[in-house]
Design a protein around this motif. Sequence first.
Motif, PDB file in Angstrom:
ATOM      1  N   GLU A  64     122.017  25.352  48.064  1.00 49.00           N
ATOM      2  CA  GLU A  64     120.607  25.168  48.110  1.00 49.00           C
ATOM      3  C   GLU A  64     119.844  26.235  48.358  1.00 49.00           C
ATOM      4  O   GLU A  64     118.644  26.393  48.082  1.00 49.00           O
ATOM      5  N   TYR A  65     120.294  26.929  49.311  1.00 54.09           N
ATOM      6  CA  TYR A  65     119.588  28.216  49.911  1.00 54.09           C
ATOM      7  C   TYR A  65     119.426  28.975  48.723  1.00 54.09           C
ATOM      8  O   TYR A  65     118.390  29.710  48.514  1.00 54.09           O
ATOM      9  N   ARG A  68     116.982  27.796  46.123  1.00 51.57           N
ATOM     10  CA  ARG A  68     115.475  27.728  46.518  1.00 51.57           C
ATOM     11  C   ARG A  68     115.036  29.277  46.366  1.00 51.57           C
ATOM     12  O   ARG A  68     113.806  29.476  45.978  1.00 51.57           O
ATOM     13  N   ARG A  71     114.261  30.265  42.771  1.00 50.85           N
ATOM     14  CA  ARG A  71     113.136  29.853  42.551  1.00 50.85           C
ATOM     15  C   ARG A  71     112.058  30.386  42.898  1.00 50.85           C
ATOM     16  O   ARG A  71     111.105  30.436  42.211  1.00 50.85           O
ATOM     17  N   LEU A  72     111.919  30.705  44.140  1.00 42.47           N
ATOM     18  CA  LEU A  72     110.754  31.495  44.870  1.00 42.47           C
ATOM     19  C   LEU A  72     110.663  32.805  44.187  1.00 42.47           C
ATOM     20  O   LEU A  72     109.446  33.327  43.698  1.00 42.47           O
ATOM     21  N   ILE A  75     108.679  31.990  40.875  1.00 44.04           N
ATOM     22  CA  ILE A  75     107.427  31.595  41.145  1.00 44.04           C
ATOM     23  C   ILE A  75     106.493  33.019  41.433  1.00 44.04           C
ATOM     24  O   ILE A  75     105.459  33.256  41.004  1.00 44.04           O
ATOM     25  N   GLN A  76     107.052  33.844  42.303  1.00 44.07           N
ATOM     26  CA  GLN A  76     106.524  35.160  42.621  1.00 44.07           C
ATOM     27  C   GLN A  76     106.401  36.073  41.550  1.00 44.07           C
ATOM     28  O   GLN A  76     105.200  36.778  41.296  1.00 44.07           O
TER      29      GLN A  76
ATOM     30  N   MET B  65     100.228  29.963  40.745  1.00 44.83           N
ATOM     31  CA  MET B  65     100.890  28.890  40.782  1.00 44.83           C
ATOM     32  C   MET B  65     101.661  28.834  42.200  1.00 44.83           C
ATOM     33  O   MET B  65     102.100  29.986  42.445  1.00 44.83           O
ATOM     34  N   LEU B  66     101.418  27.929  43.141  1.00 46.49           N
ATOM     35  CA  LEU B  66     102.068  27.979  44.360  1.00 46.49           C
ATOM     36  C   LEU B  66     103.659  27.411  44.179  1.00 46.49           C
ATOM     37  O   LEU B  66     104.613  27.871  44.885  1.00 46.49           O
ATOM     38  N   ASN B  86     101.352  34.335  48.921  1.00 46.68           N
ATOM     39  CA  ASN B  86     102.747  34.582  48.984  1.00 46.68           C
ATOM     40  C   ASN B  86     103.476  33.711  50.133  1.00 46.68           C
ATOM     41  O   ASN B  86     104.515  33.331  50.138  1.00 46.68           O
ATOM     42  N   ARG B  89     103.874  30.188  49.025  1.00 44.71           N
ATOM     43  CA  ARG B  89     104.944  30.214  47.962  1.00 44.71           C
ATOM     44  C   ARG B  89     106.266  29.992  48.903  1.00 44.71           C
ATOM     45  O   ARG B  89     107.109  29.226  48.580  1.00 44.71           O
ATOM     46  N   GLN B  93     108.679  26.480  48.907  1.00 45.43           N
ATOM     47  CA  GLN B  93     110.233  26.635  48.809  1.00 45.43           C
ATOM     48  C   GLN B  93     111.113  26.075  50.062  1.00 45.43           C
ATOM     49  O   GLN B  93     112.111  25.371  49.936  1.00 45.43           O
ATOM     50  N   ARG B  96     110.990  22.564  50.502  1.00 45.46           N
ATOM     51  CA  ARG B  96     111.881  21.872  49.445  1.00 45.46           C
ATOM     52  C   ARG B  96     113.302  21.968  50.157  1.00 45.46           C
ATOM     53  O   ARG B  96     114.101  21.145  50.003  1.00 45.46           O
ATOM     54  N   LEU B  97     113.706  23.129  50.582  1.00 52.12           N
ATOM     55  CA  LEU B  97     115.035  22.968  51.310  1.00 52.12           C
ATOM     56  C   LEU B  97     115.414  22.467  52.333  1.00 52.12           C
ATOM     57  O   LEU B  97     116.509  21.758  52.455  1.00 52.12           O
TER      58      LEU B  97
END
Lengths: 200, 257
Positions: A64-65, A68, A71-72, A75-76, B65-66, B86, B89, B93, B96-97
Amino acid sequence: MALLPGMQALFGIVGKDFVLTASDTTMARSIVVMKQGEDKSRDLTPTTQMLYSGEAGDTVQFAEYVQRNCRLYGIQNGVSLSPRAAASYVRRELATSLRTRNPYHVSLLIAGVDTKTNTPELYWLDHMASSVKMNFAAQGHAAYFCMSTMDRYWVPDLNIEQAKSLMRKCIEELRVRYIASLTKFTVKIVDKDGIREISL
Amino acid sequence: MSGYDSALTVFSPDGHLFQVEYALEAVRKGTCAVGVRGKDVVVLGVEKKTVAKLQDPRTVRKIAMLDDHICLTFAGLTADARVLINKARIECQSHRLTVEDPVSVEYITRYIAGVQQKYTQSGGVRPFGISTLLIGFDHGVPKLYQTDPAGIYSSWKAASIGRSAKTVREFLEKNHKDDMDRDDTVKLAIRSLLEIVQTGAKNIEIALMGADSMLKTLDASEVEAITAVIEKEKAEEAEKKSKKKGDSAAAVASTSG
């Protein structure tokens, strides 16, 4: 019969433009089967799947780490990591963890399709932070039984039916020769359109 | 003059935080951004600064988008926005984690406002020179939030920040209706921006989010089309008004003549 991390089976087979993956669904502690139907994978990007096995807790925490952080990145930067980049990142995390007091004890398969070139890729990683790109791979004791099967029957550019047939052979091999009863497998296909579960 | 040298934001004798107020001035210099909440849609409109001839317009984006379901725009110092976006964002995450749930719009707004407030009460730093507008859906309900350099945040039905925000806000107050559908909400956002954007549709960017939490950016032709409809309606309105004046003038003329 104590639980050994090796008793969890993970498979990956690279086809023409997809990767077929399978993981057993048994969660066991010592002599007790705690749960069936566990999906031992996390999607790192829309076209990359990571299957995990190993020490309880470490597996999900690490998966999961990494999920995430992938995914970051997406998005970035507005674009997802390629399978090669994701495997590289995951390997680096394992390497950093290796020289700590309590490393992550996980074995992984990373299956993905590079959307830029539409090529399927499969990476085998272990807790020693090695990473190898392979055409077919297995984690756990299953590897001792099934790598030879895949070696014998894998050819480049397999179509889905051929890949499924090969996967069935591997699972049958375990059923006949492996002491642990791994009855149900979660089988997924990873291609440029995404990751979805299929039945063999 | 001892331990207070490090703080840049200190109270004035009459209770003002001048650095924060100057930061709001910086916000007022930024390009305008507007947010409108409809029945099942929420729309962001931004005034696009004219891109220099040699600049690549794709790298000048004011809507960020965040997370998969939350979108942000801002007015003020672009570089400050980059830093705050940043941080937000990463927080999305991280949330969510740890709790295995996506952030709610209110949560991430509170987080951003909290960061902005921290920088009004720390040593050696200045406040962020931006106000932000955040949009998203919480359990199928559209949300629009605004933050400012002081760290204040609140939810709005329609909001505007940046250049001529006051003009736009007055327009929104006059013309906003509750439970507008998608088309009316988009039209209101564009109309309110047209009040202050002289150059018209080509300097307006519109993004909207429906209950599916997918962000859709209207491309230039769609914005042009809606602008054309708005112009037509405005012309019809003006014609009707002048006709009415003409009629009443004629009536006066006939009664007196």
